[in-house]
Design a protein around this motif. Structure first.
Motif, short mmCIF file in Angstrom:
data_model
loop_
_atom_site.label_atom_id
_atom_site.label_comp_id
_atom_site.label_asym_id
_atom_site.label_seq_id
_atom_site.Cartn_x
_atom_site.Cartn_y
_atom_site.Cartn_z
N ASP A 148 35.87 32.20 45.84
CA ASP A 148 35.64 32.96 44.62
C ASP A 148 36.97 33.25 43.93
O ASP A 148 37.98 33.52 44.59
CB ASP A 148 34.90 34.26 44.93
N PHE A 149 36.96 33.22 42.60
CA PHE A 149 38.19 33.46 41.85
C PHE A 149 37.86 34.05 40.49
O PHE A 149 36.72 34.00 40.01
CB PHE A 149 38.99 32.16 41.70
N SER A 150 38.90 34.60 39.88
CA SER A 150 38.76 35.23 38.57
C SER A 150 39.63 34.53 37.54
O SER A 150 40.62 33.88 37.88
CB SER A 150 39.18 36.71 38.65
N ILE A 151 39.25 34.67 36.27
CA ILE A 151 40.08 34.28 35.14
C ILE A 151 40.35 35.54 34.33
O ILE A 151 39.42 36.24 33.93
CB ILE A 151 39.39 33.21 34.27
N LEU A 152 41.62 35.82 34.09
CA LEU A 152 42.01 37.04 33.40
C LEU A 152 41.91 36.86 31.89
O LEU A 152 42.33 35.83 31.34
CB LEU A 152 43.43 37.45 33.78
#
Length: 224
Positions: A148-152
């Motif tokens: 899982d990862f995020s994009i700012l």
């Protein structure tokens, strides 16, 4: 007697002169399917295109500075394990210049798809800062990140590692590993998508997208 002999001779000639029945063909053995070629070696920067139902997002992964995180990410890409996942969270911060926050996607711990957790690569080691457009691994404790990862959407320096901090979480920070090079308009549309007022637990309540935004494919792209 001569008639009988002639009849027998005629039948014998017909049988003996008839073409032989074709012999059954032997089945051709199936050729073994060759294994797929191994993925191309990763350079210092790896380009990836994520196609979502709201449009494409092109990523540049910093393998030169975050090798553990990028190699883990590419295992999911090359194995097509990210296909069909969703953006399920949009964190919207009310303060500061807007848009302020992030969107999050991944496999959400799906045991059929996730690999083992990877070692944590803090920003104090990689030098990759949490700026707008940065990709950052989601985790619980350091060393628990999987898929899982995020994009700012904005600069979030509080996610960077702070080796001087008294708090262990602040010292570790989060692992940044790349950035969006095109498609931030798509990221903004995901961030602006409707939220459920009730889904999510604790700090995540009110941040869950309803419906989630589907990711169709995630593939390597040609290097520029």
């Amino acid at each position: 007697m001569n008639r009988r002999f002639a009849l027998v001779a005629l039948i014998a000639a017909a049988v003996l002169g008839a073409p032989a029945a074709a012999a059954p063909r032997k089945a051709t053995p199936a050729r073994p399917v060759p294994p797929p070629p191994p993925p191309a070696p990763l350079g210092d920067t790896v380009r990836v295109i994520m196609v979502t139902e709201l449009g494409p997002i092109e990523l540049a992964l910093d393998h030169g500075h975050a090798p553990v995180t990028v190699e883990n990410f590419m295992r999911y890409v090359d194995g097509r394990r990210f296909d069909g996942m969703t953006f399920y969270r949009a964190m919207r911060l009310a303060w500061g210049d807007q848009p302020n926050g992030l969107v999050q996607t991944g496999l959400r711990g799906n045991p059929a798809k996730v690999f083992k957790p990877i070692a944590h690569e803090p920003t104090s080691q990689t030098g990759i800062r949490h700026k707008a457009g940065t990709l950052s691994m989601a985790r619980w404790a350091p060393g628990t990140a999987t898929a899982d990862f995020s994009i700012l959407l904005s600069d979030l320096g509080g996610l960077d590692a702070n080796p001087e901090a008294a708090d262990a979480e602040a010292r570790a920070g989060y692992a940044a590993f790349g950035r969006v090079v095109s498609g931030m308009d798509v990221v903004r549309r995901i961030w602006d998508s409707p939220l459920s007022p009730t889904a999510g637990e604790g700090a995540l309540k009110g941040q869950m997208l309803e419906p989630p935004v589907k990711v169709l494919t995630v593939r390597r792209a040609a290097q520029p």
